[in-house]
Enzyme design. Structure first.
Site, PDB file in Angstrom:
ATOM      1  N   ALA A  20      -6.211   0.853   3.246  1.00 31.53           N
ATOM      2  CA  ALA A  20      -6.018   2.180   3.838  1.00 31.53           C
ATOM      3  C   ALA A  20      -4.739   2.841   3.346  1.00 31.53           C
ATOM      4  CB  ALA A  20      -6.012   2.072   5.360  1.00 31.53           C
ATOM      5  N   GLY A  21      -3.682   2.055   3.158  1.00 34.04           N
ATOM      6  CA  GLY A  21      -2.437   2.631   2.660  1.00 34.04           C
ATOM      7  C   GLY A  21      -2.580   3.171   1.245  1.00 34.04           C
ATOM      8  N   ASP A  22      -3.322   2.458   0.420  1.00 31.74           N
ATOM      9  CA  ASP A  22      -3.569   2.934  -0.946  1.00 31.74           C
ATOM     10  C   ASP A  22      -4.377   4.227  -0.915  1.00 31.74           C
ATOM     11  OD1 ASP A  22      -2.410   0.494  -1.651  1.00 31.74           O
ATOM     12  OD2 ASP A  22      -4.358  -0.489  -1.842  1.00 31.74           O
ATOM     13  N   GLU A  57      -2.437  -0.442  -6.949  1.00 33.36           N
ATOM     14  CA  GLU A  57      -2.385   0.645  -7.924  1.00 33.36           C
ATOM     15  C   GLU A  57      -3.773   0.991  -8.459  1.00 33.36           C
ATOM     16  OE1 GLU A  57       1.303  -1.773  -7.699  1.00 33.36           O
ATOM     17  OE2 GLU A  57      -0.780  -2.253  -8.202  1.00 33.36           O
ATOM     18  N   ARG A 117      -2.055 -16.446  -7.640  1.00 24.68           N
ATOM     19  CA  ARG A 117      -1.564 -15.458  -8.603  1.00 24.68           C
ATOM     20  C   ARG A 117      -0.319 -15.940  -9.348  1.00 24.68           C
ATOM     21  NH1 ARG A 117       0.184 -10.753  -4.511  1.00 24.68           N
ATOM     22  NH2 ARG A 117      -0.264  -9.438  -6.330  1.00 24.68           N
ATOM     23  N   GLY A 173       0.579   8.988  13.012  1.00 25.97           N
ATOM     24  CA  GLY A 173       0.421   9.955  11.932  1.00 25.97           C
ATOM     25  C   GLY A 173       1.419   9.734  10.831  1.00 25.97           C
ATOM     26  N   ASP A 212     -11.835  -3.348   0.100  1.00 29.09           N
ATOM     27  CA  ASP A 212     -10.553  -2.694  -0.157  1.00 29.09           C
ATOM     28  C   ASP A 212     -10.687  -1.281  -0.697  1.00 29.09           C
ATOM     29  OD1 ASP A 212      -9.840  -5.292   0.353  1.00 29.09           O
ATOM     30  OD2 ASP A 212      -8.488  -5.497  -1.342  1.00 29.09           O
ATOM     31  N   ASN A 217       5.321  -0.808  -0.262  1.00 29.27           N
ATOM     32  CA  ASN A 217       4.477  -2.009  -0.181  1.00 29.27           C
ATOM     33  C   ASN A 217       5.310  -3.284  -0.055  1.00 29.27           C
ATOM     34  OD1 ASN A 217       1.665  -1.569  -0.041  1.00 29.27           O
ATOM     35  ND2 ASN A 217       1.604  -0.917  -2.176  1.00 29.27           N
TER      36      ASN A 217
END
Length: 357
Positions: free
Chosen positions: A275-277, A47, A119, A241, A313, A178
């Site tokens: 890349a997805g973000d 995010e 985490r 794509g 990132d 995600n």
């Protein structure tokens, strides 16, 4: 779909992004984590990555989360705030640490890739509907969320359900699925992700995620049939794509058809992380600007290419004029593009410079 809502009201921003960010340790050379002698420090968070890229492109953004009252929390706030993101509503937790993780330099999809997360019990896992400033969350034209947050704790899941529930003051909700199986352990992650996706307005999901989580194969129309509720569903198809479906009155007996598709670009990849973000950020930027659906997908591809051709990132997106020029190319010229490291720094002749000879 065009984003509506107040643009100039006090404290209103274009995008609010809520979720955990961690300090990332990137190896100084390839090799197993056991063999790498030193690491460079960075940040990682789906995010916050979106918020940082959108801020770099001139949008007003806010990141909301919890971090520890420690040096790593300082680093996250300094770095994300340094990108122009409003971090005033991030809570400092004196009892819980900021999450960190280490990863190897190889491609995340490779068999040799390693990631070590630290985490559990992090400050962000204590986010809750009573511990977050909901007025600050709702003061955005778009609220961007991801399925990662829902997996952090029961309180985080309750918060996600609160934020995606129908409400008069709810902003446009953007949700990146995600799917991270390792975060869910024995919890019903796929069912939760489907529930949250159905409640969102814009949904981003990869074909591979849909198959792993929901058993839906590589047919975007089948995925849209299973997810008819979102106003916009963006199905990412990897190297092939992406396709975007826009909710319209359906015709009985006919399979859903995408409103637009755009093939992926050929890219000289440096690193795949983030890349997805970046794709989501590019698509949201174009959505905020009211661009056509095809161009929204193309901006997603271009912003993803900016991250794919840079280490780490997070990368700066292409300048708006350059991205608009490339997104407007005809199909043949778009298909000839090949982007390599440094392409986002091209000058006014960039359209020619980035084409494959």
């Amino acid at each position: 779909m065009t984003v509506t809502g107040p643009r100039n009201a006090p404290d209103v921003v274009d995008v609010v992004a809520l979720g955990e960010s961690m300090v990332t340790f990137l190896p100084t050379r390839p090799g197993r984590l056991a063999d790498v002698p030193s690491f460079d420090r960075g940040i990682g968070g789906a995010e916050s990555n979106v918020a940082c890229m959108l801020a770099a492109a001139g949008h007003t953004t806010r990141w909301i989360s919890r971090v520890g009252a420690d040096g790593f929390g300082d680093h996250l706030l300094d770095t994300i705030g340094g990108h122009g993101v409003d971090v005033r509503h991030v809570h400092r937790d004196p009892a819980r640490p900021t999450g960190i993780y280490f990863r190897t330099a190889g491609d995340r999809a490779g068999d040799t890739h390693e990631v070590a997360y630290y985490r559990a019990g992090s400050a962000a896992s204590a986010m809750s509907a009573t511990g977050v400033d909901l007025d600050a969350v709702h003061a955005g034209r778009v609220l961007h969320l991801s399925g990662i947050t829902a997996a952090l704790s029961a309180d985080c899941l309750a918060l996600m359900r609160r934020l995606t529930a129908p409400a008069p003051a709810r902003p446009l909700v953007s949700f990146d699925v995600n799917h991270r199986p390792g975060l869910w352990r024995d919890s019903p992650g796929p069912e939760v992700l489907l529930e949250l996706a159905r409640a969102a307005d814009i949904v981003f999901v990869g074909e591979d995620e849909a198959e792993a989580a929901w058993g839906i194969d590589g047919d975007p129309s089948a995925l849209r049939a299973a997810l008819p509720e979102p106003d916009v569903l963006v199905v990412k198809q990897g190297a092939r794509g992406a396709a975007a479906f826009v909710r319209t009155p359906s015709t009985p007996g006919h399979a859903p058809r995408p409103a637009a598709t755009a093939p992926a670009l050929r890219v000289d990849v440096v690193a795949t992380t983030g890349a997805g973000d970046a794709f989501a950020a590019g698509f949201l930027s174009a959505t905020l600007r009211g661009l056509p659906v095809r161009d929204r997908i193309r901006h997603g591809h271009l912003w993803a290419a900016a991250t794919l051709t840079a280490p780490g990132d997070l990368a700066a997106p292409p300048a708006r004029a350059l991205a608009d020029r490339l997104a407007a190319l005809d199909d043949t010229a778009w298909g000839r593009l090949r982007l390599g490291p440094g392409w986002t720094q091209a000058d006014e002749g960039a359209e020619e410079e980035v084409r494959t000879p």
